[in-house]
Design an enzyme around this catalytic site. Structure first.
Site, short mmCIF file in Angstrom:
data_model
loop_
_atom_site.label_atom_id
_atom_site.label_comp_id
_atom_site.label_asym_id
_atom_site.label_seq_id
_atom_site.Cartn_x
_atom_site.Cartn_y
_atom_site.Cartn_z
N SER A 169 -0.45 -30.99 2.10
CA SER A 169 1.10 -31.05 2.22
C SER A 169 1.25 -31.03 3.70
O SER A 169 0.38 -30.68 4.55
CB SER A 169 1.43 -29.45 1.78
OG SER A 169 2.77 -29.23 2.28
N TYR A 206 1.00 -20.01 2.04
CA TYR A 206 0.92 -21.23 1.54
C TYR A 206 0.54 -22.16 2.69
O TYR A 206 -0.37 -22.88 2.59
CB TYR A 206 2.29 -21.72 0.71
CG TYR A 206 2.22 -23.30 0.57
CD1 TYR A 206 1.58 -23.54 -0.96
CD2 TYR A 206 3.01 -24.43 1.04
CE1 TYR A 206 1.54 -25.03 -1.23
CE2 TYR A 206 2.82 -25.53 0.75
CZ TYR A 206 2.06 -26.01 -0.53
OH TYR A 206 2.27 -27.18 -1.00
#
Length: 230
Positions: free
Chosen positions: A133, A146
């Site tokens: 990501s 995250y």
């Protein structure tokens, strides 16, 4: 034909990668929590294996890899796509929440790569793609847990490159921003029509998987909006 293992391929990015690779004539082994959730138009193709795989289960990868080898007798590529994105803030996050996100986003890919590594070496042109990501490249929002896990996944990608390069293994971290999947269904500050289409991620992943050993891309950052830090 190459044999490509893809985790979390019942929907979203993983499903589109599986579809694209079968369209290109490759064999695909799909690992998902619920095999029945894989669409029939993919699952019933002659060179597709659908097998149970749960990234939260530390032994789940063993049976999946064994089944892939039994069916295709080789492993040429591994796409670690399965992941989770619970909100874990720096102020209120817990050890338990961090353990869960690292188990799925970091340790599960580590285990899969470790188990597949001997077969990727035998291939001579083994490929590993870790779906990370932009949160693995910068800190923008407040989801510290995250962000930490995706930074670690990018580091794992470079570890694979270091260990496998002389054996023909090439590893890449795909780092998209917002992608129009179920995971971003609750996002309100970016219109869904402006998010990256998972089909476009699949095209990029397919390119990475098919590049020769002499054209290696370590990280591929994919923006759907301007970011001044990237």
């Amino acid at each position: 034909m190459r044999v490509i293992m893809i985790s979390g391929a019942s929907r979203g990015i993983g499903l589109e990668i599986a579809r694209e690779m079968t369209r290109r004539g490759h064999a695909v082994s799909v690992g998902v929590r619920r095999p029945s959730s894989v669409p029939d138009e993919l699952a019933k193709l002659p060179h597709v294996l659908v097998h149970a795989y749960d990234a939260a289960d530390r032994q789940s990868h063993v049976a999946w890899i064994a089944a892939t080898l039994a069916r295709f007798d080789r492993i040429d590529a591994l796409v670690n796509n399965a992941g989770t994105a619970p909100f874990i803030s720096l102020e209120a996050g817990t050890d338990e929440a961090l353990d869960e996100v690292f188990e799925i986003n970091v340790k599960a890919p580590f285990r899969l790569i470790q188990a597949a590594l001997p077969y990727l070496k035998q291939s001579g042109s083994g490929r590993v793609i870790n779906v990370a990501s932009l949160s693995g490249k910068r800190v923008y929002g407040l989801n510290a847990g995250y962000q930490m896990s995706k930074h670690a996944l990018v580091a794992l990608t470079h570890a694979v490159r270091r260990v496998g390069f002389e054996h023909g293994i090439r590893a890449s971290a795909i780092c998209p921003g917002f992608v129009a999947t179920d995971m971003t269904a609750g996002v309100v500050d970016v219109p869904r029509t402006e998010m990256t289409d998972p089909k476009d991620i699949a095209l990029l992943a397919a390119t990475l998987l098919e590049l020769p050993n002499s054209a290696s891309i370590a990280e591929l950052l994919i923006n759907c909006r301007y970011e001044h830090t990237l």
